[in-house]
Design a protein around this motif. Structure first.
Motif, PDB file in Angstrom:
ATOM      1  N   ALA A  72       0.831  -1.207   0.000  1.00 29.11           N
ATOM      2  CA  ALA A  72       0.000   0.000   0.000  1.00 29.11           C
ATOM      3  C   ALA A  72       0.863   1.254   0.000  1.00 29.11           C
ATOM      4  N   GLN A  73       1.942   1.255   0.773  1.00 26.87           N
ATOM      5  CA  GLN A  73       2.832   2.419   0.831  1.00 26.87           C
ATOM      6  C   GLN A  73       3.426   2.729  -0.540  1.00 26.87           C
ATOM      7  N   ILE A  74       3.863   1.687  -1.260  1.00 24.57           N
ATOM      8  CA  ILE A  74       4.452   1.886  -2.585  1.00 24.57           C
ATOM      9  C   ILE A  74       3.411   2.403  -3.572  1.00 24.57           C
ATOM     10  N   LEU A  75       2.223   1.783  -3.571  1.00 25.36           N
ATOM     11  CA  LEU A  75       1.186   2.191  -4.514  1.00 25.36           C
ATOM     12  C   LEU A  75       0.676   3.595  -4.212  1.00 25.36           C
ATOM     13  N   ARG A  76       0.616   3.970  -2.942  1.00 21.58           N
ATOM     14  CA  ARG A  76       0.161   5.318  -2.594  1.00 21.58           C
ATOM     15  C   ARG A  76       1.134   6.389  -3.075  1.00 21.58           C
ATOM     16  N   ALA A 274       8.287  -6.702  -7.614  1.00 22.32           N
ATOM     17  CA  ALA A 274       7.793  -7.645  -8.618  1.00 22.32           C
ATOM     18  C   ALA A 274       6.285  -7.519  -8.786  1.00 22.32           C
ATOM     19  N   THR A 275       5.569  -7.384  -7.671  1.00 22.12           N
ATOM     20  CA  THR A 275       4.114  -7.293  -7.721  1.00 22.12           C
ATOM     21  C   THR A 275       3.670  -6.032  -8.454  1.00 22.12           C
ATOM     22  N   VAL A 276       4.273  -4.908  -8.122  1.00 20.98           N
ATOM     23  CA  VAL A 276       3.898  -3.643  -8.763  1.00 20.98           C
ATOM     24  C   VAL A 276       4.243  -3.666 -10.248  1.00 20.98           C
TER      25      VAL A 276
END
Length: 375
Positions: A72-76, A274-276
């Protein structure tokens, strides 16, 4: 009982012919979740996703486990704080509340999940809710409910609302008859844990719905994921997290696996990246819907020796847990992730040396900040 089933089947037939509304049939019939969407999806409609220029609106289930808060931190940072909603059934720490939207959500509550997706305009769904391997074996009924029934709920919702849907799989999706060194993307799996069975079920259901209805289903088979911020949660690879905490607190770690048990592992930052990257990859580049991703592979003895280069006083003893050892012996020793590297450029940043140095530094900093002694 048989009469009730016949009544439900008859009503479903009327429903599919357009004679009854969805609202009137659903409360009275206890089918598996897919018939909720049968009228819509049997007409062979396919999903049309938002424009690539649109920022995704992301819902993360099981967000307070090992992976959700960090993702969540990365996507935000990339898409905006309000565009990523974290959910779970547990009470979060204060900093989780202050860092962005958090909502209570039970993956077994289909109606509430649907409401969250509709009212928040969700376009990406990341499904992290699951019971892990060792915990699942201790409570098979609960694991089946969360890992399979919960999965069907979110798959239905992803279909209905044309979401880009991600669910992780795992080394646990393989079994004793699988190739172990390395395990390719496509091979015999046949796991012997409810955790593994549920993961294979998720892989196959997602791929089926992609090929039949165009669901943008995406799945990565994670190795053992090693991180600082989340305590071990009942997985077979958890020793590779606990050993760092023990090394800096008591100087002694008792390992529940044999010293020569080789398993694939990954630093959590590589796992998030990897997920992002996978979620951002255009569909046209994907030759598969489920990929292995790899970074490193080591044994408890090799990990201990690397830690001892920094902390020579560390002592490791072995007291085998038969359940976890049996699970580990059925899993791959290495992953073949050739397809992920070719299709969307996957490459890890952390090897064993980098992993150990980073984990020791991070845990030491954390213990100092908490006023705890460092051995």
């Amino acid at each position: 009982m048989q009469l009730g089933v016949r009544v439900c089947v008859a009503i479903l037939g009327l429903f599919r012919q357009g004679c009854l509304s969805r609202a009137r049939i659903l409360p009275h019939c206890s089918f598996s979740s897919l018939p909720r969407q049968m009228s819509k999806w049997d007409s062979h409609e396919t999903c049309s996703l938002p424009s690539p220029q649109d920022k995704p609106r992301v819902l993360i289930t099981g967000g307070l486990g090992q992976l959700g808060v960090g993702l969540a931190q990365i996507l935000r940072k990339q898409y905006g704080t309000e565009n990523v909603i974290l959910t779970d059934i547990k009470k979060p720490a204060p900093h989780v509340f202050s860092n962005g939207p958090f909502v209570y959500a039970d993956v077994l509550d289909y109606k509430h999940l649907r409401e969250l997706i509709v009212t928040n305009g969700i376009t990406w769904l990341v499904h992290y809710s699951a019971l892990l391997s060792a915990v699942g074996e201790a409570n098979m009924a609960l694991a089946r409910k969360i890992n399979i029934t919960g999965l069907h709920n979110v798959l239905d919702l992803a279909l209905e609302h044309c979401l880009r849907f991600f669910v992780p799989s795992t080394i646990g999706a393989f079994g004793p008859s699988s190739p172990r060194d390395p395990a390719p993307d496509l091979c015999v799996q046949r796991p012997r844990t409810i955790y593994g069975v549920s993961k294979v079920h998720g892989e196959l259901m997602g791929e089926y719905l992609h090929h039949k209805y165009g669901l943008d289903f995406r799945c990565l088979r994670y190795p053992g994921v090693i991180s600082v911020n989340t305590p071990p949660g009942g997985g077979t690879t958890d020793y590779a997290v606990q050993i760092f905490h023990d090394a800096l607190s008591t100087g002694h770690h008792e390992c529940y696996l044999r010293p020569d048990t080789r398993l694939p592992m990954m630093h959590i930052s590589d796992c998030h990246r990897a997920t992002v990257e996978f979620m951002q990859t255009p569909e046209s580049q994907l030759s598969l819907r489920t990929y292995n991703i790899a970074a490193m592979s080591f044994t408890p003895d090799e990990l201990a020796q690397e830690i001892q280069k920094h902390l020579p006083h560390l002592k490791v003893t072995y007291s085998l847990d038969p359940v976890r050892q049996t699970i580990a012996d059925s899993w791959p020793m290495r992953f073949d992730d050739t397809n992920a590297r070719r299709d969307w450029g996957w490459a890890p940043a952390f090897g064993l040396e980098e992993l150990v140095a980073d984990m020791l530094r991070s845990i030491e900093d954390m213990r100092v900040s908490q006023g705890l002694p460092v051995n």
